[in-house]
Design an enzyme around this catalytic site. Structure first.
Site, PDB file in Angstrom:
ATOM      1  N   THR A  67      39.899  36.478  36.285  1.00 11.74           N
ATOM      2  CA  THR A  67      41.144  35.794  35.893  1.00 11.74           C
ATOM      3  C   THR A  67      40.915  34.995  34.616  1.00 11.74           C
ATOM      4  OG1 THR A  67      41.557  35.551  38.256  1.00 11.74           O
ATOM      5  CG2 THR A  67      42.993  34.302  36.778  1.00 11.74           C
ATOM      6  N   ARG A 219      32.155  30.535  40.457  1.00 15.43           N
ATOM      7  CA  ARG A 219      33.046  29.753  41.333  1.00 15.43           C
ATOM      8  C   ARG A 219      32.211  28.957  42.342  1.00 15.43           C
ATOM      9  NH1 ARG A 219      37.124  33.316  43.547  1.00 15.43           N
ATOM     10  NH2 ARG A 219      38.429  32.653  41.807  1.00 15.43           N
TER      11      ARG A 219
HETATM   12  P1  ADP Z   1      37.825  35.801  39.641  1.00 14.03           P
HETATM   13  O1  ADP Z   1      39.172  35.995  39.000  1.00 14.03           O
HETATM   14  O2  ADP Z   1      36.839  36.869  39.246  1.00 14.03           O
HETATM   15  O3  ADP Z   1      37.874  35.604  41.129  1.00 14.03           O
HETATM   16  P2  ADP Z   1      37.862  33.281  38.196  1.00 14.03           P
HETATM   17  O4  ADP Z   1      38.179  33.741  36.811  1.00 14.03           O
HETATM   18  O5  ADP Z   1      38.972  32.658  38.974  1.00 14.03           O
HETATM   19  O6  ADP Z   1      37.184  34.460  39.038  1.00 14.03           O
HETATM   20  O7  ADP Z   1      36.613  32.272  38.071  1.00 14.03           O
HETATM   21  C1  ADP Z   1      36.332  31.262  39.021  1.00 14.03           C
HETATM   22  C2  ADP Z   1      35.936  29.977  38.323  1.00 14.03           C
HETATM   23  O8  ADP Z   1      34.619  30.118  37.785  1.00 14.03           O
HETATM   24  C3  ADP Z   1      36.835  29.643  37.124  1.00 14.03           C
HETATM   25  O9  ADP Z   1      37.735  28.643  37.458  1.00 14.03           O
HETATM   26  C4  ADP Z   1      35.900  29.121  36.056  1.00 14.03           C
HETATM   27  O10 ADP Z   1      35.897  27.715  36.074  1.00 14.03           O
HETATM   28  C5  ADP Z   1      34.537  29.602  36.459  1.00 14.03           C
HETATM   29  N1  ADP Z   1      34.036  30.694  35.602  1.00 14.03           N
HETATM   30  C6  ADP Z   1      34.148  32.013  35.837  1.00 14.03           C
HETATM   31  N2  ADP Z   1      33.514  32.729  34.896  1.00 14.03           N
HETATM   32  C7  ADP Z   1      32.995  31.853  34.024  1.00 14.03           C
HETATM   33  C8  ADP Z   1      32.209  31.989  32.831  1.00 14.03           C
HETATM   34  N3  ADP Z   1      31.830  33.196  32.397  1.00 14.03           N
HETATM   35  N4  ADP Z   1      31.843  30.872  32.168  1.00 14.03           N
HETATM   36  C9  ADP Z   1      32.208  29.648  32.640  1.00 14.03           C
HETATM   37  N5  ADP Z   1      32.918  29.451  33.773  1.00 14.03           N
HETATM   38  C10 ADP Z   1      33.317  30.529  34.463  1.00 14.03           C
END
Ligand code: ADP
Length: 337
Positions: A67, A219
């Site tokens: 996301t 996360r």
């Molecule tokens: P997904 O959509 O894959 O379930 P998210 O994009 O919601 O994961 O990521 C979860 C949390 O982890 C985000 O709110 C963010 O704060 C953190 N995060 C994810 N990827 C990164 C990254 N590459 N660098 C820094 N923070 C990240």
């Protein structure tokens, strides 16, 4: 202790809804280097052509930053993003309403895209290909088709199960990225950034200790730093070091490999109860009191990627690291070269 299982769940929990922690610029996005480098090329080329970016499919376990990446792509391209998910688009009309409302160039992000119904998918195919769809109008006995156009847009689909995406849908994405678990160093970097944003004092040893136990998942890393901060506060510690981080995580039953009580129960069942024999997914899920989908999407990916379990045609089996972790001698076939 349910609390501990939840601390290590890579699925979003209400307390994770801390938008201030999300990277705001692509330069703040840690890791996934190859994906980021290629994205830069694809975005620059699209900008030069004055076109929206091609449709993107992001695959990978929950919490790895799908996301976040979609939001950063929209920010980088200077366009708005509309966020929705497969289960909330129940009928073809729901997707048509979304598509109609899109502004030129906009990003439409569909999380859990593998959960779209076939009927909804079929509406998407022509829209993804040539930005059009037909509606059937019937007047009395006469039936006629009316062609509608939608604005050029970029569909970003995210899935925890790339295998569950139908091949006609997959083939309509021009860019396919598989996100990987993060290294300890990358997670330590994310933890230090989060600590900075939350005014938490942590040293290098502290961040690396939390990173080691975060299952390769940002996360989880962001959640654990907050819980370790609670222990630091109650203990009156000004700064988090390796010793304090290890103490806090042990107290939460999260071991040095990032496994919690449920993971260890899975390993214990496979090694000690089933004696290394294959076990069906639903049998294993019932034994730990979880839904099979949850076991497959949330617990298994990290265990599989790290050799704790193996997936075979006959079911799940303990991997070499499970025996190591439980200090049990592996069956003879593991020792053969
Ligand atoms: P997904 O959509 O894959 O379930 P998210 O994009 O919601 O994961 O990521 C979860 C949390 O982890 C985000 O709110 C963010 O704060 C953190 N995060 C994810 N990827 C990164 C990254 N590459 N660098 C820094 N923070 C990240």
């Amino acid at each position: 202790m349910l609390l501990n299982g939840r601390q290590l769940s890579s699925q979003a929990l209400p307390e994770d809804n801390d938008k201030s922690l999300r990277p705001q610029k692509i330069s703040e996005y840690v890791g996934q280097r190859e994906i980021i480098e290629n994205l830069h090329v694809f975005m620059e080329a699209a900008r030069k052509r004055g076109e929206p970016l091609d449709h993107i499919l992001l695959s990978g376990p929950p919490g790895l930053g799908k996301t976040t990446l979609a939001q950063l792509v929209a920010a980088e391209m200077g366009v708005e993003i509309k966020i929705t998910s497969g289960p909330s688009i129940a009928r073809p009309i729901d997707i048509l309403v979304l598509l109609h409302a899109l502004k030129p160039g906009q990003v439409l992000f569909i999380d859990e895209i593998h959960r779209l119904s076939r009927l909804v998918e079929e509406v998407l195919y022509p829209v993804m290909e040539d930005l059009s769809f037909d509606s059937i109008i019937s007047k009395g006995n006469a039936k006629g088709g009316v062609r509608h156009k939608v604005s050029p847009f970029t569909l970003v689909g995210a899935t925890t199960r790339s295998g569950a995406i139908s091949s006609p849908l997959r083939s309509r994405f021009g860019i396919l990225f598989q996100l990987d678990f993060y290294s300890h160093e990358e997670l330590a970097h994310i933890i230090e950034r989060t600590a900075g944003l939350l005014n938490i004092d942590i040293d290098g040893g502290g961040s690396l200790e939390i990173a080691r136990r975060s299952r390769g998942t940002p996360r989880i890393a962001n959640r654990l730093i907050k819980r370790v901060r609670d222990f630091a506060q109650v203990k009156g510690a000004k700064s988090i070091d390796q010793k304090l981080a290890a103490y806090a995580l042990e107290r939460m039953s999260i071991d040095e490999c990032g496994l919690d009580l449920i993971d260890r129960r899975i390993l214990d069942l496979l090694v000690n109860m089933y004696k290394g024999k294959p076990v069906g997914l639903s049998t294993l899920a019932a034994a730990i009191g979880e839904e099979a989908d949850n076991l497959e999407d949330v617990y298994e990916p990290y265990l599989l990627a790290n050799g704790f379990i193996m997936k075979t045609a006959r079911g799940r089996m303990a991997g070499p690291r499970a025996y190591e972790h439980l200090h049990v001698n592996p069956p003879a076939e593991f020792c053969e070269d």
